[in-house]
Design an enzyme around this catalytic site. Structure first.
Site, PDB file in Angstrom:
ATOM      1  N   ASN A  56       0.862  -1.175   0.000  1.00  0.00           N
ATOM      2  CA  ASN A  56       0.000   0.000   0.000  1.00  0.00           C
ATOM      3  C   ASN A  56       0.899   1.227   0.000  1.00  0.00           C
ATOM      4  O   ASN A  56       1.766   1.380   0.864  1.00  0.00           O
ATOM      5  CB  ASN A  56      -0.910  -0.015   1.238  1.00  0.00           C
ATOM      6  CG  ASN A  56      -1.958  -1.105   1.150  1.00  0.00           C
ATOM      7  OD1 ASN A  56      -2.513  -1.353   0.069  1.00  0.00           O
ATOM      8  ND2 ASN A  56      -2.235  -1.767   2.250  1.00  0.00           N
ATOM      9  N   HIS A  87       6.403  -1.331   3.771  1.00  0.00           N
ATOM     10  CA  HIS A  87       6.276  -2.751   4.095  1.00  0.00           C
ATOM     11  C   HIS A  87       5.536  -3.444   2.967  1.00  0.00           C
ATOM     12  O   HIS A  87       4.617  -2.892   2.369  1.00  0.00           O
ATOM     13  CB  HIS A  87       5.538  -2.970   5.421  1.00  0.00           C
ATOM     14  CG  HIS A  87       4.268  -2.189   5.542  1.00  0.00           C
ATOM     15  ND1 HIS A  87       4.251  -0.834   5.796  1.00  0.00           N
ATOM     16  CD2 HIS A  87       2.973  -2.556   5.399  1.00  0.00           C
ATOM     17  CE1 HIS A  87       3.004  -0.410   5.831  1.00  0.00           C
ATOM     18  NE2 HIS A  87       2.208  -1.418   5.582  1.00  0.00           N
TER      19      HIS A  87
HETATM   20  P1  5GP Z   1      -0.850  -0.957   5.776  1.00  0.00           P
HETATM   21  O1  5GP Z   1      -2.326  -0.676   5.813  1.00  0.00           O
HETATM   22  O2  5GP Z   1      -0.037   0.228   6.243  1.00  0.00           O
HETATM   23  O3  5GP Z   1      -0.416  -1.489   4.447  1.00  0.00           O
HETATM   24  O4  5GP Z   1      -0.605  -2.166   6.790  1.00  0.00           O
HETATM   25  C1  5GP Z   1      -0.076  -2.000   8.068  1.00  0.00           C
HETATM   26  C2  5GP Z   1      -0.117  -3.358   8.732  1.00  0.00           C
HETATM   27  O5  5GP Z   1       0.686  -3.322   9.886  1.00  0.00           O
HETATM   28  C3  5GP Z   1      -1.515  -3.800   9.180  1.00  0.00           C
HETATM   29  O6  5GP Z   1      -1.862  -5.018   8.537  1.00  0.00           O
HETATM   30  C4  5GP Z   1      -1.379  -3.928  10.682  1.00  0.00           C
HETATM   31  O7  5GP Z   1      -2.129  -5.014  11.211  1.00  0.00           O
HETATM   32  C5  5GP Z   1       0.110  -4.122  10.888  1.00  0.00           C
HETATM   33  N1  5GP Z   1       0.627  -3.627  12.151  1.00  0.00           N
HETATM   34  C6  5GP Z   1       0.404  -2.407  12.699  1.00  0.00           C
HETATM   35  N2  5GP Z   1       1.044  -2.286  13.875  1.00  0.00           N
HETATM   36  C7  5GP Z   1       1.702  -3.473  14.071  1.00  0.00           C
HETATM   37  C8  5GP Z   1       2.546  -3.957  15.120  1.00  0.00           C
HETATM   38  O8  5GP Z   1       2.834  -3.285  16.110  1.00  0.00           O
HETATM   39  N3  5GP Z   1       3.043  -5.207  14.975  1.00  0.00           N
HETATM   40  C9  5GP Z   1       2.759  -5.986  13.886  1.00  0.00           C
HETATM   41  N4  5GP Z   1       3.293  -7.206  13.852  1.00  0.00           N
HETATM   42  N5  5GP Z   1       1.956  -5.562  12.885  1.00  0.00           N
HETATM   43  C10 5GP Z   1       1.440  -4.311  12.978  1.00  0.00           C
END
Ligand code: 5GP
Ligand code: ZN
Length: 120
Positions: A87, A100
């Site tokens: 994303n 990520h």
């Molecule tokens: P995005 O929407 O930014 O592509 O995805 C962020 C991802 O990071 C989400 O799927 C969320 O569940 C994950 N995430 C957010 N905070 C943490 C954390 O502290 N630890 C882990 N393992 N995943 C996280």
């Protein structure tokens, strides 16, 4: 970045379920998995978005590809298939401002993206 949650995970200041790593990439399980396999592949150096990557990140990008392959083997989805997703920015709902790549697998994942109702 001191206030970045993924930098804190890379530094070991916040615990994470680590699957794989090399000198450039840390791979750990998503805290709110959306599939039986849901792993995040994160550059160890802070960078916000995919579109900020340039030639200086060449080693990181190669490691990202290696990470996807190695994690897919570890998680047992190399043969069955998996989806990689980045994303990038607001419309894509990027929630964490540290690049990520998601790796999803472990079940049939359905269509790539949903159409909005007005798009038929
Ligand atoms: P995005 O929407 O930014 O592509 O995805 C962020 C991802 O990071 C989400 O799927 C969320 O569940 C994950 N995430 C957010 N905070 C943490 C954390 O502290 N630890 C882990 N393992 N995943 C996280
Ligand atoms: Zn960061």
């Amino acid at each position: 970045m001191s206030d970045c949650i993924f930098c804190k995970i890379v530094a070991g200041d916040i615990p994470a379920n680590i699957v794989w790593q090399d000198e450039n990439i840390l791979a750990f399980r998503d805290i709110q998995p959306k599939a039986p396999v849901h792993v995040l592949l994160v550059p160890k150096k802070h960078v916000v978005t995919f579109d900020q990557l340039d030639g200086q990140w060449a080693d990181t990008m190669v490691s990202m590809a290696t990470a996807a392959r190695e994690v897919s083997k570890i998680e047992g989805v190399l043969e069955t298939g998996y989806r990689l997703l980045i994303n990038n920015g607001a419309d894509a709902h990027q929630e964490v401002a540290h690049l990520h790549m998601h790796l999803f697998g472990g079940r049939e994942l359905g269509p790539m993206i949903k159409k909005a109702p007005q798009e038929g």
